[in-house]
Write an enzyme that holds these catalytic residues in place. Structure first.
Site, short mmCIF file in Angstrom:
data_model
loop_
_atom_site.label_atom_id
_atom_site.label_comp_id
_atom_site.label_asym_id
_atom_site.label_seq_id
_atom_site.Cartn_x
_atom_site.Cartn_y
_atom_site.Cartn_z
N ASN A 10 0.88 -1.18 0.00
CA ASN A 10 0.00 0.00 0.00
C ASN A 10 0.91 1.22 0.00
OD1 ASN A 10 -1.79 2.05 0.49
ND2 ASN A 10 -2.37 1.37 2.55
N LYS A 12 0.15 4.26 -0.25
CA LYS A 12 -0.47 5.45 0.34
C LYS A 12 -0.22 6.65 -0.57
CE LYS A 12 -0.07 3.21 4.79
NZ LYS A 12 0.04 3.30 6.23
N HIS A 95 -9.37 1.16 5.16
CA HIS A 95 -8.08 1.35 5.82
C HIS A 95 -8.27 2.31 7.00
CE1 HIS A 95 -3.96 2.53 6.58
NE2 HIS A 95 -3.60 1.42 5.96
N GLU A 97 -6.65 4.72 7.99
CA GLU A 97 -6.46 6.15 7.67
C GLU A 97 -7.72 6.71 7.02
OE1 GLU A 97 -2.76 5.58 5.59
OE2 GLU A 97 -1.87 4.97 7.49
N GLU A 169 -4.95 -4.87 10.67
CA GLU A 169 -3.94 -3.83 10.83
C GLU A 169 -4.18 -3.09 12.15
OE1 GLU A 169 -2.22 -2.77 6.65
OE2 GLU A 169 -3.68 -1.29 7.27
N GLY A 175 2.97 2.30 10.81
CA GLY A 175 3.93 3.39 10.67
C GLY A 175 4.67 3.73 11.96
N SER A 215 3.90 -2.12 10.28
CA SER A 215 5.36 -2.18 10.47
C SER A 215 5.98 -3.52 10.04
CB SER A 215 5.72 -1.86 11.93
OG SER A 215 5.32 -0.54 12.24
P1 13P Z 1 3.33 0.41 7.64
O1 13P Z 1 3.84 -0.87 7.02
O2 13P Z 1 4.04 1.63 7.16
O3 13P Z 1 3.25 0.30 9.12
O4 13P Z 1 1.81 0.60 7.12
C1 13P Z 1 0.92 -0.45 7.21
C2 13P Z 1 -0.30 -0.10 6.46
O5 13P Z 1 -1.03 0.79 6.82
C3 13P Z 1 -0.57 -0.86 5.23
O6 13P Z 1 -1.86 -0.63 4.76
#
Ligand code: 13P
Length: 258
Positions: A10, A12, A95, A97, A169, A175, A215
């Protein structure tokens, strides 16, 4: 049943179009014949260009979200038809976010998921708890509610025939560099599989790929996917360079072929 393993990236809101093409080319060259499914979820602007690059490669394409509406006056939105015309096979739905920053509710997520399935796009439904919810022992009830609401109104047959992917997740792991332990992730994945079995069918529970996200790196992928109910990963930050994403793919494949 042996489920195929999936490593999805992803991206983003990262990479310019040119950077996205270069990253894709590097991944195509590094994985001509991968032993796991590789899915790239770049920004919308990159989808069509990347779809041309991966045409003869096993790498598949996904989007990061989509509208539940078919078409019309929805400025800035992207429909399922548009994603299909860019040769997307997958779409990430719900997601954290999108839930937290754009206030997407379980009802929106349910509509998006339903629309994606009716358009033969495979949804990657994301669920996860906050740190506060985990500390208050609410993890499983929060996840159960997200699953219940997200999958509301969908029949077992529809889900079996169209396939869904579910990504766990934990928000506190996204992150942050703070990965869930393999045991923590396995506990939740087993819970998700039991939920699918009790609410839908054992067949759906056995065929559905459950990804872990938060992560994920080359250093932790192997211990995660060694767990029986973890079928791959949804990777954020470490999917943004060919070296780090390839290292995760290679780690996953090594575990599978061990
Ligand atoms: P990270 O791997 O940067 O922690 O992000 C995970 C994520 O949100 C994947 O959709």
């Amino acid at each position: 049943m042996k489920r195929p393993q999936m490593i999805a990236g992803n991206w983003k809101m990262n990479t310019t179009y040119e950077e996205g093409l270069l990253l894709t080319e590097a991944l195509i060259n590094a994985h001509p014949d991968p032993l796991c499914e590789i899915v790239l979820c770049p920004p919308f602007t990159h989808l069509f260009g990347i779809s041309s690059l991966i045409k003869t490669s096993p790498i598949k394409l996904g989007a990061q979200t989509m509208s539940q509406e078919k078409n019309g006056a929805f400025t800035g939105e992207i429909s399922a038809d548009m994603l299909k015309s860019c040769h997307c096979k997958f779409v990430i739905i719900g997601h954290s976010e999108r839930r937290q920053i754009y206030q997407e509710k379980n009802t929106d997520i349910n509509q998006k998921l339903t629309t994606s399935i009716h358009n033969q796009l495979t949804p990657i439904l994301c669920i996860g708890e906050t740190l506060e919810e985990r500390n208050n022992q609410q993890t499983l009830s929060i996840l159960q509610n997200q699953l219940k609401e997200g999958l509301k109104g969908l029949s077992n047959d529809l889900l079996i025939n169209n396939q869904i992917v579910i990504a766990y997740e934990p928000i506190w792991a996204i992150g942050t560099g703070k990965v869930a332990t393999p045991d923590q992730a396995q506990e939740v994945h087993q819970f998700i599989r039991n939920f699918l079995s009790s609410q839908f069918s054992d067949q759906l529970a056995q065929q559905t790929q459950l990804l872990y996200g938060g992560s994920v790196k080359a250093e932790n992928i192997q211990a995660l996917i060694e767990k029986p109910d973890i079928d791959g990963a949804l990777v954020g930050g470490a999917s943004l360079t060919a070296a780090s994403f390839s290292a995760i793919i290679n780690g996953a494949v090594q575990t599978l072929t061990r």
